[in-house]
Design a protein around this motif. Structure first.
Motif, PDB file in Angstrom:
ATOM      1  N   ARG A   1      40.683  52.480  28.387  1.00 16.87           N
ATOM      2  CA  ARG A   1      42.066  52.405  28.882  1.00 16.87           C
ATOM      3  C   ARG A   1      42.236  51.050  29.428  1.00 16.87           C
ATOM      4  NH1 ARG A   1      43.017  56.741  33.029  1.00 16.87           N
ATOM      5  NH2 ARG A   1      40.834  57.154  32.996  1.00 16.87           N
ATOM      6  N   GLU A   2      43.428  50.215  29.531  1.00 17.85           N
ATOM      7  CA  GLU A   2      43.507  48.790  30.037  1.00 17.85           C
ATOM      8  C   GLU A   2      43.827  49.167  31.364  1.00 17.85           C
ATOM      9  OE1 GLU A   2      46.092  45.412  28.402  1.00 17.85           O
ATOM     10  OE2 GLU A   2      47.418  46.370  29.651  1.00 17.85           O
ATOM     11  N   LEU A   3      43.502  48.157  32.096  1.00 15.39           N
ATOM     12  CA  LEU A   3      43.483  48.272  33.600  1.00 15.39           C
ATOM     13  C   LEU A   3      44.464  46.971  33.987  1.00 15.39           C
ATOM     14  CD1 LEU A   3      40.040  48.783  35.220  1.00 15.39           C
ATOM     15  CD2 LEU A   3      42.005  50.400  34.929  1.00 15.39           C
ATOM     16  N   VAL A   4      45.320  46.874  34.991  1.00 15.29           N
ATOM     17  CA  VAL A   4      46.154  46.075  35.457  1.00 15.29           C
ATOM     18  C   VAL A   4      45.901  45.749  36.855  1.00 15.29           C
ATOM     19  CG1 VAL A   4      48.496  44.908  35.697  1.00 15.29           C
ATOM     20  CG2 VAL A   4      47.990  46.443  33.841  1.00 15.29           C
ATOM     21  N   ILE A   5      45.201  44.529  37.096  1.00 18.21           N
ATOM     22  CA  ILE A   5      44.889  44.451  38.557  1.00 18.21           C
ATOM     23  C   ILE A   5      45.595  43.344  39.175  1.00 18.21           C
ATOM     24  CG2 ILE A   5      42.827  43.759  39.872  1.00 18.21           C
ATOM     25  CD1 ILE A   5      40.956  44.089  37.177  1.00 18.21           C
ATOM     26  N   SER A   6      46.200  43.584  40.516  1.00 13.94           N
ATOM     27  CA  SER A   6      47.094  42.742  41.166  1.00 13.94           C
ATOM     28  C   SER A   6      46.197  41.728  41.636  1.00 13.94           C
ATOM     29  CB  SER A   6      47.843  43.531  42.105  1.00 13.94           C
ATOM     30  OG  SER A   6      48.688  44.438  41.492  1.00 13.94           O
ATOM     31  N   VAL A   7      46.693  40.546  41.551  1.00 14.38           N
ATOM     32  CA  VAL A   7      45.854  39.218  42.219  1.00 14.38           C
ATOM     33  C   VAL A   7      46.582  38.618  43.112  1.00 14.38           C
ATOM     34  CG1 VAL A   7      44.610  37.390  41.786  1.00 14.38           C
ATOM     35  CG2 VAL A   7      44.458  39.220  40.024  1.00 14.38           C
ATOM     36  N   GLY A   8      46.717  38.901  44.465  1.00 13.86           N
ATOM     37  CA  GLY A   8      47.709  38.289  45.330  1.00 13.86           C
ATOM     38  C   GLY A   8      49.165  38.759  44.951  1.00 13.86           C
ATOM     39  N   LYS A   9      50.052  38.004  45.500  1.00 16.36           N
ATOM     40  CA  LYS A   9      51.507  38.528  45.344  1.00 16.36           C
ATOM     41  C   LYS A   9      52.383  38.190  43.962  1.00 16.36           C
ATOM     42  CE  LYS A   9      52.530  37.991  50.206  1.00 16.36           C
ATOM     43  NZ  LYS A   9      53.450  37.505  51.404  1.00 16.36           N
ATOM     44  N   HIS A  10      51.569  37.334  43.379  1.00 17.48           N
ATOM     45  CA  HIS A  10      52.404  36.612  42.245  1.00 17.48           C
ATOM     46  C   HIS A  10      51.647  36.741  40.741  1.00 17.48           C
ATOM     47  CE1 HIS A  10      55.265  35.027  45.184  1.00 17.48           C
ATOM     48  NE2 HIS A  10      53.982  34.379  46.024  1.00 17.48           N
ATOM     49  N   HIS A  11      50.345  37.219  40.802  1.00 18.22           N
ATOM     50  CA  HIS A  11      49.479  37.177  39.422  1.00 18.22           C
ATOM     51  C   HIS A  11      49.013  38.735  39.380  1.00 18.22           C
ATOM     52  CE1 HIS A  11      50.026  32.863  40.344  1.00 18.22           C
ATOM     53  NE2 HIS A  11      49.974  32.920  39.002  1.00 18.22           N
ATOM     54  N   LYS A  12      48.457  38.919  38.201  1.00 20.59           N
ATOM     55  CA  LYS A  12      47.738  39.889  37.732  1.00 20.59           C
ATOM     56  C   LYS A  12      46.574  39.830  36.681  1.00 20.59           C
ATOM     57  CE  LYS A  12      51.401  41.638  34.615  1.00 20.59           C
ATOM     58  NZ  LYS A  12      52.390  42.809  34.488  1.00 20.59           N
ATOM     59  N   ILE A  13      45.722  40.657  36.544  1.00 23.16           N
ATOM     60  CA  ILE A  13      44.818  40.375  35.536  1.00 23.16           C
ATOM     61  C   ILE A  13      44.794  41.770  34.533  1.00 23.16           C
ATOM     62  CG2 ILE A  13      42.232  40.462  34.952  1.00 23.16           C
ATOM     63  CD1 ILE A  13      42.098  38.216  36.850  1.00 23.16           C
ATOM     64  N   ARG A  14      45.012  41.634  33.422  1.00 22.55           N
ATOM     65  CA  ARG A  14      44.679  42.808  32.451  1.00 22.55           C
ATOM     66  C   ARG A  14      43.337  42.615  31.757  1.00 22.55           C
ATOM     67  NH1 ARG A  14      49.407  45.030  31.143  1.00 22.55           N
ATOM     68  NH2 ARG A  14      51.654  43.943  31.400  1.00 22.55           N
ATOM     69  N   ALA A  15      42.735  43.981  32.158  1.00 16.34           N
ATOM     70  CA  ALA A  15      41.528  43.942  31.562  1.00 16.34           C
ATOM     71  C   ALA A  15      41.295  45.101  30.513  1.00 16.34           C
ATOM     72  CB  ALA A  15      40.344  44.359  32.695  1.00 16.34           C
ATOM     73  N   LYS A  16      40.681  44.939  29.522  1.00 19.20           N
ATOM     74  CA  LYS A  16      40.053  45.896  28.527  1.00 19.20           C
ATOM     75  C   LYS A  16      38.918  45.952  27.850  1.00 19.20           C
ATOM     76  CE  LYS A  16      42.837  44.314  24.625  1.00 19.20           C
ATOM     77  NZ  LYS A  16      43.693  44.357  23.645  1.00 19.20           N
TER      78      LYS A  16
END
Length: 474
Positions: A349-364
């Motif tokens: 499954r793909e994870l979406v990780i919030s980074v601060g208020k304005h960014h995110k990291i998609r991980a798989k």
């Protein structure tokens, strides 16, 4: 005289067929003359004329001026709008002068009247007004731009009477037997411009040369032509040495020093105006502060108007808005992938990780099995990277830097302290604490937007790939 105004309007491309022209008419000689000239233009060019009168509620007899303009419009079957605004109260509220508040109120009213219509806003400035502006800027100190007087066209603002002096306007109205109102505040010396008008310009006309107004006006025109040339060269200079992002503007020192000394100052002023969003309160002293910074040591900072900060970095000058308190905080909190999230990754499954208020990291995770890796398909994008998941020994942590952080920089896994890497890559001091890091303990897997650690690069032995994409949050 009508022909002169028509020719001046054509020469400066002020009005086109079908335009809506909003005229600011106070009832004074200049604005009444402007209205008559627009009516003459309408005879040869189909246009719509709409009149706006602003009562500043300063004079007790101001309502009489409004009534005069209303009747003038009624006689010509023109649309008339009256705006009443307590300018002195607005000045106190905005902490500005009554003169400046009045100007703001007037132009807001004109723009509201024009709305989205195709056309322009006609203002009744004449040669004398341009000369007064020239002298005002000269006495206070200014660049060539301030000595070019009043421009005939600026954005939607047009000034068809700049080719006429005040004496010519009054003579024209007298010849046509047209009356006008006299604003008693124009006879007072409460404002700098009135002092210039009554005690300097009028004296120059009487005592030095009857043609003083025309001569100063001609000089303004020559200065304007010279400034236009300099402005073109300045634009070329900006393109050669300035790069801008949404947060900062950078002046490259090497390219900057290749410019002519005069153009260097104009480039700095242009950059400051762009960063501030205004030229007001930006002066030569601020330009000199930035220029001196060019020869200062790396890390030196200068505070400027509009909460701007100029900082000397490895390659030049970085200019940005001073961050507020919240902006000075770390842009992301430490994020550790939980066991549950790691299990989700393992399930594909793909994870979406919030980074601060304005960014995110998609991980798989990408499982290769025994097929091996196709090296041609490894992403080369700045914000999408692949890593050998099997080499990650601890939990993946997303954070900002800490003492002791390092990365490997070659195939022999030679370590380099993160601080030393930042110095070698000339990453500005102020940006180092804001960079997002993906880490495995103290080992930096990825400096987001920069590089990855050599140790975690995929190889022929890789069987599971961790794919990460850093992007803006929607």
């Amino acid at each position: 005289m009508v022909d002169r105004v028509l020719a001046y309007a054509r020469e400066n491309h002020m009005i086109e067929e079908g335009d809506c022209v909003v005229a600011g008419v106070s009832g004074g000689a200049d604005s009444v003359c402007l209205l008559l000239m627009l009516l003459e233009i309408r005879k040869v060019l189909p246009i719509e004329i709409r009149v706006v009168h602003v009562n500043h509620l300063i004079r007790e007899d101001a309502a009489e001026d409004a009534e005069y303009v209303r009747k003038l419009c009624l006689a010509q079957q023109l649309h008339f709008t009256l705006v009443e605004e307590d300018v002195e109260a607005a000045a106190r509220r905005l902490h500005i002068s009554a003169e400046e508040a009045g100007r703001t109120v007037r132009y807001d009213a004109f723009e509201k009247e024009l709305g989205s219509k195709k056309g322009s806003i006609a203002i009744a400035h004449n040669k004398n007004d341009s000369c007064e502006t020239f002298l005002f800027h000269l006495f206070r100190g200014t660049s060539l731009r301030g000595l070019s007087g009043i421009r005939p066209v600026r954005d939607k603002i047009i000034r068809p009477l700049l080719c006429l002096s005040r004496d010519e306007i009054e003579a024209f109205l007298l010849e046509r037997n047209v009356s006008y109102c006299i604003d008693s505040t124009n006879l007072e010396d409460n404002y700098s411009r009135n002092i210039i008008r009554h005690h300097i310009l009028d004296t120059a006309v009487r005592e030095i040369s009857p043609a003083a107004v025309s001569h100063i006006s001609d000089a303004c025109e020559r200065v304007k032509e010279a400034y236009d040339l300099i402005a073109d060269i300045t634009d070329q200079g900006v393109q050669s040495c300035v790069t801008a992002t949404s947060k900062t503007i950078h002046i490259d020192r090497e390219q900057y020093l290749r410019l002519h000394k005069t153009i260097q100052g104009y480039v700095v002023m242009e950059v400051l105006a762009q960063a501030a969003g205004s030229r007001k309160n930006l002066e030569a002293v601020h330009v000199r502060q930035v220029q001196r910074l060019m020869d200062s040591q790396c890390g030196r900072i200068v505070q400027l108007p509009y909460h701007l900060r100029a900082r000397r970095d490895y390659t030049g000058i970085c200019i940005c808005k001073e961050p507020d308190v919240t902006a000075q905080e770390v842009v992301l909190s430490e994020i550790v992938l939980s066991d549950e999230e790691t299990y989700a990754l393992a399930e594909g499954r793909e994870l979406v990780i919030s980074v601060g208020k304005h960014h995110k990291i998609r991980a798989k995770l990408i499982f290769l099995g025994n097929n091996g890796i196709d090296f041609k398909n490894i992403p080369q994008k700045k914000y999408t990277k692949w890593f050998d998941y099997g080499k990650i020994k601890r939990s993946i942590v997303i954070r900002t830097r800490r003492p002791g952080d390092f990365l490997t920089v070659n195939a022999m896994d030679q370590k380099k302290n993160l601080k030393a890497y930042f110095v070698d890559q000339k990453i500005p001091q102020a940006e180092r604490d804001q960079l997002c890091l993906v880490t495995d303990g103290s080992h930096v897997i990825w400096i987001v937007g920069e590089r990855i650690s050599n140790h975690y690069k995929v190889s022929e032995d890789t069987r599971t790939i961790l794919a990460l994409t850093f992007e803006e949050a929607q």
